[in-house]
Design an enzyme around this catalytic site. Structure first.
Site, PDB file in Angstrom:
ATOM      1  N   CYS A   6      18.815  -8.366 -25.598  1.00 54.74           N
ATOM      2  CA  CYS A   6      19.345  -9.356 -24.655  1.00 54.74           C
ATOM      3  C   CYS A   6      20.528  -8.780 -23.876  1.00 54.74           C
ATOM      4  O   CYS A   6      20.349  -7.895 -23.062  1.00 54.74           O
ATOM      5  CB  CYS A   6      19.687 -10.655 -25.369  1.00 54.74           C
ATOM      6  SG  CYS A   6      19.881 -12.059 -24.227  1.00 54.74           S
ATOM      7  N   HIS A  14      15.264 -12.285 -28.457  1.00 53.31           N
ATOM      8  CA  HIS A  14      15.875 -12.369 -29.777  1.00 53.31           C
ATOM      9  C   HIS A  14      14.767 -12.563 -30.813  1.00 53.31           C
ATOM     10  O   HIS A  14      13.722 -13.143 -30.528  1.00 53.31           O
ATOM     11  CB  HIS A  14      16.841 -13.552 -29.856  1.00 53.31           C
ATOM     12  CG  HIS A  14      18.035 -13.420 -28.975  1.00 53.31           C
ATOM     13  ND1 HIS A  14      19.037 -12.506 -29.207  1.00 53.31           N
ATOM     14  CD2 HIS A  14      18.392 -14.083 -27.843  1.00 53.31           C
ATOM     15  CE1 HIS A  14      19.965 -12.621 -28.277  1.00 53.31           C
ATOM     16  NE2 HIS A  14      19.593 -13.568 -27.425  1.00 53.31           N
TER      17      HIS A  14
END
Length: 520
Positions: A356, A445
């Protein structure tokens, strides 16, 4: 059984989240339909519900303990700290504003109504709702606008148990002081105490337990022993302070459908199986560090946090995790010399993984007029990626297959929109990312929680490092369930579960004494 219970704590990290999860697990195993609830959470680790709402990671873990799907009503207010002492205010799973401490106050009245509506909704659909407080219920400077502790308990007529962490010391003073700082109406809801993280023979505590019961007129409902290896979904910096030193997990969690890993090509070291060392850069605004939980239960993998270049030197893999403030943490990396250390690793073909915000930092450029207002800044230039921040946050669970045909699941929580540019040596990574040499990145994630993908990636890392390491057939989902069961066992074995049932059915007993400040 029909009712609720608030688990408060003498301080942050006293054990509220874990105890709430344990009570949820115990009740669920008893056949009670139970839900968790936290009115207001402040955390950088968050989760995404099935319908794309963002809630605190701890409440998602507690929902898993209860055996129910997490939903926005379980954590209606989430504050995600960022830079410049501002936090992103997330209400019912959606970001609504960036606020500082003073700017948050005008929202409180409207949020209080939302909180109570959510709690009423859950109590109407579940047999029991186990509420987790926030920080301490005795924050007297905040009591007038409190919506998470005694303000919630009084509005919803919830019995309260207060947990104190004896491992930090001073637990009896903390318990007594918490009660003495509450007014009479709040004290009337406090039903008892729980001592958490005790090491040793609980009989040694008996004199103190009897005295705190005499001083407060309230029973100790249990002494929970200190237990290693519970790692479940750390929530904030206090949890990270207790992050263990780098020690490999000793026991495999067998995955029933595991197949031999064809990617495992360990170097020969006379049959000796070596430890694979992983360094996770502890960014100042690190978020969703739970991405590494799957590595922490992988046998033979040692995970540690790092803040200095020398701490990366012997790592076989360096992970650059998510961040709440990408540009600010990029600047921090440069000031600390970590940016140069990552570039050196890339040049030496030593593995680096960005997740991310970490993926965005590894890219060529970041255009940010949303999060930091910095405009366009250069990234580390290790991946051919351009990130442009958008005011609309991307939220959702994802499912796909990677280039090798392995199924992947994960979730996204980000403002950055990524464009992958042409590069002669680039290759797909995971479901959405890119890889150049030993450097890889993904916006998802939870990607390392996919067992087959994780095994293959660790095998690649071991090969690059020349390590004699073969990934175990670890099933992360089963490992998580076993740890949730361990929490339920702690509650069943060490708490007065009969008293908990009575509190849920009948509320706080009437006639509990008022303890004025200075009483003894």
């Amino acid at each position: 059984m029909s009712g609720g219970l608030l688990v408060a704590g003498t301080a942050s990290d006293a054990g509220k989240s874990v105890l709430t999860a344990g009570i949820c697990r115990w009740l669920a195993r008893e056949g009670v339909r139970v839900a968790p609830f936290k009115a207001q959470n402040m955390a950088l680790n968050s989760a995404v519900t099935a319908d794309g709402a963002e809630i605190g990671r701890a409440q998602a873990m507690q929902a898993a303990a209860a055996g129910v799907e997490p939903e926005a009503a379980m954590n209606p207010v989430l504050l995600k700290p960022g830079g410049q002492r501002h936090s992103q205010l997330v209400v019912l799973g959606r970001p609504v504003a960036e606020v500082d401490a003073l700017g948050y106050r005008p929202y409180k009245e409207r949020l209080a109504a939302i909180v109570l509506e959510c709690l009423d909704d859950l109590r109407g659909r579940f047999d029991a709702v186990i509420c987790e407080g926030a920080g301490s219920p005795a924050e007297i400077n905040l009591r007038s606008t409190d919506i998470a502790n005694m303000g919630l308990a009084r509005a919803a007529n919830l019995p309260v148990i207060v947990v104190g962490d004896i491992d930090k010391g001073g637990v009896f003073a903390a318990l007594f002081g918490t009660l003495a700082l509450l007014d009479a109406a709040d004290q009337a809801l406090v039903a008892g105490w729980v001592i958490n993280r005790f090491r040793g023979d609980a009989r040694l505590l008996e004199p103190g337990l009897r005295q705190i019961e005499r001083l407060t007129g309230r029973p100790v409902h249990g002494v929970v022993p200190w237990k290693a290896g519970l790692w479940l979904d750390v929530e904030d910096s206090l949890d990270l302070a207790a992050f263990p030193d780098a020690e490999p997990c000793p026991d495999a969690e067998p995955c029933p459908d595991a197949e031999p890993c064809p990617e495992a090509r360990p170097a020969s070291h006379g049959g000796r199986r070596e430890v694979l060392r992983v360094a996770v850069i502890r960014l100042p605004r690190l978020s969703n560090v739970t991405d590494i939980d799957a590595l922490r239960v992988e046998p033979g993998v040692a995970v540690r946090l790092a803040t200095r270049p020398d701490e990366l030197a012997d790592a076989d893999l360096v992970i650059l995790p998510g961040t709440r403030s990408t540009v600010e943490d990029l600047r921090w990396l440069r000031r600390r010399g970590l940016a140069a250390a990552l570039a050196e690793r890339a040049a030496a073909a030593r593995p680096v993984l960005g997740i991310c915000g970490g993926y965005q930092i590894l890219g060529r450029r970041i255009r940010d007029d949303v999060e930091s207002g910095a405009g366009e800044v250069d990234g580390l230039g290790l991946l051919p990626v351009i990130t442009t921040f958008d005011p609309v946050k991307l939220l959702g669970r994802r499912a796909a297959t990677d280039a090798a045909g392995r199924p992947l699941t994960g979730y996204e929580i980000r403002h950055g929109r990524l464009t992958v540019e042409e590069h002669p040596d680039s290759a797909p990574f995971a479901a959405d990312g890119v890889r150049v040499g030993a450097v890889a990145g993904t916006s998802w994630h939870g990607v390392l929680e996919n067992d087959a993908f994780r095994r293959a990636y660790l095998a690649d890392v071991a090969t690059a490092a020349g390590r004699s390491f073969v990934p175990a057939f670890t099933c992360f989902a089963d490992a998580r369930q076993r740890r949730l069961d361990a929490l339920g066992d702690l509650v069943a074995d060490h708490l007065d579960t009969g008293a908990l049932r009575r509190l849920l059915a009948e509320g706080t007993p009437a006639g509990l004494p008022f303890v004025p400040p200075g009483a003894s």
